[in-house]
Write a protein that holds these residues in place. Structure first.
Motif, mmCIF file in Angstrom:
data_model
loop_
_atom_site.group_PDB
_atom_site.id
_atom_site.type_symbol
_atom_site.label_atom_id
_atom_site.label_comp_id
_atom_site.label_asym_id
_atom_site.label_seq_id
_atom_site.Cartn_x
_atom_site.Cartn_y
_atom_site.Cartn_z
ATOM 1 N N THR A 1 0.877 -1.423 -0.053
ATOM 2 C CA THR A 1 -0.061 -0.020 0.005
ATOM 3 C C THR A 1 0.904 1.239 0.004
ATOM 4 O OG1 THR A 1 -1.849 -1.256 1.115
ATOM 5 C CG2 THR A 1 -1.717 1.366 1.247
ATOM 6 N N TYR B 1 -13.871 5.606 -4.930
ATOM 7 C CA TYR B 1 -13.070 4.627 -3.905
ATOM 8 C C TYR B 1 -13.739 4.678 -2.555
ATOM 9 C CZ TYR B 1 -9.149 3.436 -0.680
ATOM 10 O OH TYR B 1 -8.502 3.166 0.469
ATOM 11 N N ALA C 1 -6.850 -6.465 -4.723
ATOM 12 C CA ALA C 1 -5.476 -5.471 -4.554
ATOM 13 C C ALA C 1 -4.741 -5.547 -5.710
ATOM 14 C CB ALA C 1 -5.031 -5.596 -3.316
ATOM 15 N N SER D 1 -6.077 -4.579 -8.914
ATOM 16 C CA SER D 1 -6.290 -2.976 -8.737
ATOM 17 C C SER D 1 -4.975 -2.377 -9.242
ATOM 18 C CB SER D 1 -6.652 -2.510 -7.811
ATOM 19 O OG SER D 1 -6.480 -0.884 -7.321
ATOM 20 N N SER D 2 -3.744 -2.599 -8.781
ATOM 21 C CA SER D 2 -2.599 -2.352 -8.967
ATOM 22 C C SER D 2 -2.212 -2.733 -10.508
ATOM 23 C CB SER D 2 -1.548 -3.043 -8.076
ATOM 24 O OG SER D 2 -1.656 -2.527 -6.610
ATOM 25 N N ASN E 1 -9.833 -1.015 -5.602
ATOM 26 C CA ASN E 1 -9.051 -1.192 -4.715
ATOM 27 C C ASN E 1 -9.893 -0.595 -3.308
ATOM 28 O OD1 ASN E 1 -6.759 -0.387 -3.143
ATOM 29 N ND2 ASN E 1 -6.534 1.719 -3.325
ATOM 30 N N SER F 1 -11.203 -3.758 -2.495
ATOM 31 C CA SER F 1 -10.101 -4.764 -1.629
ATOM 32 C C SER F 1 -10.164 -4.206 -0.050
ATOM 33 C CB SER F 1 -8.869 -4.383 -2.296
ATOM 34 O OG SER F 1 -7.859 -4.974 -1.509
#
Length: 446
Positions: free
Chosen positions: A28, A56, A87, A90-91, A110, A113
């Motif tokens: 993160t 978000y 996660a 998302s990345s 995100n 997550s």
């Protein structure tokens, strides 16, 4: 009676928890300092950045409590793994996102997550740790967990800040996927993959009781409303939980004002922000170290005060509130920075006693639901603080908004003192006797 020695089985569970927690917050922290810069380099304006952040936040608010109920229904490990998959996706999506819709989807994923992860791994740890060693103290383990989280976040943020410089020879921003500002996100992808693999291998969850089949995702989803209702019933009927939720709300109001307003405040004290990025980085890094020190300080403090969790939490809730009020009145940079760090040190001391009190009142079967409810309450407080204290700062000054926040913290210490005055054993028996019903089982009205 709780003991200061911990069995080998419980220590092994602790190490697993710290490893996974560290990897989660390290991943993160990696893009924390550069993520918005990358989004702007790829064409997003400030309004579009506000929209993706709003999406978000809204995703977390909508899913926070239902996903906590899902973890209680289908298992904490399964929901934690799903959170880590989201996660990772998302990345990955953020790395390749070159348009507003793609960036929006990355931030929504995100948010999913974060909602799924909230409470799932923590609930697994508390239950398995206590099952492995019922006599072990929970608070020192939670304090060390807070230290690990902050250390991982700080190291990740620091490394993420350095990576673009180390890879400055890559393609210019806005012209390709692989650019200097994208490198922290790529490193985050690797951290997310490691987290997913290690969680799958190392987290072991107890099987359902004999004769009880494991619930499928669909069956678990059907149980979520009952889980939420039971969790809310526990909250309403427990004086301790209601007071702790009140403190969580108050702390959420204040924390968001610190996070949102510290940069413009210190820029004013320093005469501008241009050319002072390293100094701002040191101020932020000091927050992480102050929080770590607070977590570690709570362990000997609680031993000295013989486990008076409410008293220690009240003391440092008040001290950080007073520190924030003095910070609001401070016009010199050095004392202001020291007071700023003091506020975060106080927060570090408060966190693990608060979490220990909360977990002591939560029945194991509904732990994820309850932790998600608490997280939602804190998040709603942050929404109010973001609107209210930010508006107050805009109309007056950051100092006025922070002084109001300090007053809120000082007033909330009374809730901790009232928790400290409650008879702990009787309170838990009251909750167990009056609120615990199985999903799909109506409360006994007879």
């Amino acid at each position: 009676m709780k003991t200061t020695t911990v069995s080998q089985a419980a220590r092994s569970i602790e190490r697993t928890y710290y490893l996974l927690l560290g990897l989660f917050w390290f991943g993160t922290g990696l893009p924390m300092a550069t993520g918005f810069l990358l989004a702007q380099a790829r064409g997003l304006d400030l309004f579009e950045l506000g929209l993706v952040l709003g999406a978000y936040s809204l995703t977390i608010v909508l899913l926070e409590v239902p996903t906590g109920g899902l973890a209680d229904a289908v298992g904490r490990k399964r929901v934690a793994l799903l959170a880590y998959i989201c996660a990772l996706l998302s990345s990955l999506l953020f790395v390749f996102a070159l348009s507003f819709p793609a960036m929006l989807l990355a931030f929504v994923l995100n948010g999913v997550s974060r909602a799924l992860a909230s409470g799932a791994l923590d609930a697994w740890f508390v239950d398995t740790f206590q099952a492995a060693d019922p006599g072990a103290e929970l608070q020192p383990a939670l304090a060390r967990a807070g230290t690990v989280s902050l250390l991982a976040l700080g190291v990740g943020s620091l490394l993420g800040s350095a990576l673009p410089t180390l890879f400055a020879g890559l393609a210019p921003e806005g012209t390709a996927v692989l650019t200097p500002l994208a490198t922290p996100l790529i490193a985050s992808v690797w951290a997310r993959m490691a987290l997913l693999a290690l969680a799958a291998l190392l987290v072991h969850e107890s099987a359902p009781p004999a004769g009880t089949p494991a619930r499928s995702w669909l069956e678990g989803a059907r149980q979520v409303p009952d889980m939420i209702r039971t969790g809310l019933a526990v909250s309403r009927r427990s004086p301790t939980i209601l007071r702790l939720l009140g403190v969580s709300f108050a702390s959420g109001v204040v924390l968001i004002s610190l996070e949102a307003l510290w940069q413009p405040h210190f820029a004013r004290l320093l005469g501008g922000s241009e050319g002072r990025s390293l100094l701002f980085g040191l101020i932020m890094g000091g927050n992480f170290f102050a929080g770590m020190a607070g977590n570690l300080l709570s362990i000997p403090l609680l031993r000295l005060l013989k486990g008076r969790y409410g008293l220690v939490a009240a003391l440092f809730q008040g001290l950080r509130g007073v520190g924030l009020m003095f910070l609001a009145l401070q016009g010199a940079p050095v004392p202001a920075v020291l007071l700023f760090w003091w506020v975060y040190l106080g927060m570090g001391v408060v966190n693990s006693p608060h979490a220990t009190l909360m977990n002591a009142e939560i029945p194991a079967a509904h732990r994820s639901s309850m932790l998600s409810i608490e997280s939602l309450v804190a998040y709603l407080g942050s929404l109010l603080g973001s609107a209210g204290l930010s508006y107050l700062a805009e109309q007056t000054s950051v100092g006025v908004a922070w002084f109001a926040g300090g007053v809120i913290l000082v007033l909330s210490l009374g809730l901790y003192l009232s928790v400290d005055a409650l008879p702990r054993g009787e309170e838990r028996r009251h909750v167990a006797r009056h609120t615990l019903v199985e999903p799909n089982q109506a409360p006994d009205t007879g």
